[in-house]
Design an enzyme around this catalytic site. Sequence first.
Site: not given
Length: 497
Positions: A18, A298
């Site tokens: 990611h 998050k």
Amino acid sequence: MKKLFVTTAIDYVNAPPHIGHAFEKFQADIISRYYRNLGNEVLFLTGTDENSLKNVRSAETKGISTKELVDINAQKFYQLKEALNLSIDDFIRTTEKRHVLGVQKLWQACQKDIYKKIYQGLYCVGCEEFYKESELINGLCPEHKTKPELVKEENYFFRLSKYQNQLKTLIESDKLEIIPSSRKNEVLSFIKRGLEDICISRSTERAHHWGINVPGDSSQKIWVWFDALSNYITALGYNENDKKFQEWWQGNDNILHVIGKGILRFHAVYWPAMLLSAGLNLPRRIFVHGYLTFEGQKMAKSLGNVVDPFDLVEKYGRETIRYFFIREFSSFEDGNFSEKRIKERYNSDLAQGIGNLLSRILALGEQYQTSLILKKNGLQKLIVKTEKIYHQKMQEFRLNEALARVWDLVNALDKFITEEKPWASLKNDQEKFEKDMATLIISLGKIALLIAPVMPETSKKILEDLGLKDVSEKEWANLKVQLKAREPLFPKLESRI
Ligand SMILES: [Zn+2]
């Protein structure tokens, strides 16, 4: 030539990469390129951490073998090299033979500090680490917010406690420098609370038969962190005692680890203790970056807000993405990712910023051949000052601040054109016109050199357009250049997306 060995953390391969992974790679890449451009010999290493229990569990869920899972995902991490234009020199996978044998060799080199005992503790599989009750938050892992598992086993332990004072001195004196200093203080207070010996193996059964065997005891697998940290030397040929290992590790006082704040303890405490035990050289600096959040939250697979770096590159181009991540986020603090900000930065800094500046200069220079004879003026002074601050910031790893200075210069050049109106002097004062053009061309050429570590392709294009490519900076003053207008370097975004 001065050597610099730059590493990133090696990534868990239980899921594809990611943008958090991309951010760290960008930082390490830009540092590597910066020092290479200064004439240093740089070795940039990254790789994948494949022996974790997380992989076993992730593969089980997917109904494939662990080996299949790690092969698929390691490939995706390797593909970041091309997608993000990373100047990686070596990519190590912890399932490779050079690594496995190196880890076992390091274990043996630490043998005097390794002993066996029965142990009961709370283990977070996400962290691959035991936690003390006092370290948990409401009984949950501070990093993963999950409940650790109670484990009781006979395992091998490493005498970390023995190195407490030595580590404290090393870090306090900056012989092992931790950047920024807030992270240094964090490590020191952890050490001062007292170091306990750490468990460095687990039963082969609990490891689901996945991982590296403890030398001489196949009933135990080496703890993933002991294994993973070793990559920094196994990649250099520690097992074979290669010349490369001697040159880049043992004889090198310029070793830099780039890591995220969550794994500071492993790199600043456990790893140097292992090296001290084995009688090996230590890293010189540890650069600790913050985390990226996604629009305030998050980033996590479970929240469905994981941003794929390959998608971003596809959509905006890798030069834009490289620029965005380095310019937008502080090197040390947490940053909040939002795609809206990419578009804003693209339009203001690239399309209307450096791209438009190049177009304006090329259009002016098309009309007249310019001799690059530079006369002293205010802009030149500003460039000298900017270069000085830029280098200082780059060497402190304040990459975003270094870039901000360069963009101040972009704005100053724009202002110079608006104020001096070179087009107006073309007819009646050719001397002034040439002087202004020389100032603009040389200044933009210098900007191109400064952005080279961050945007290597853009840098090259600008130098080429200005007729400065393949000419060393010292020779610029002797050139006569004829410019030619071109399509915008960064077309306005609305027209593309
Ligand atoms: Zn955890």
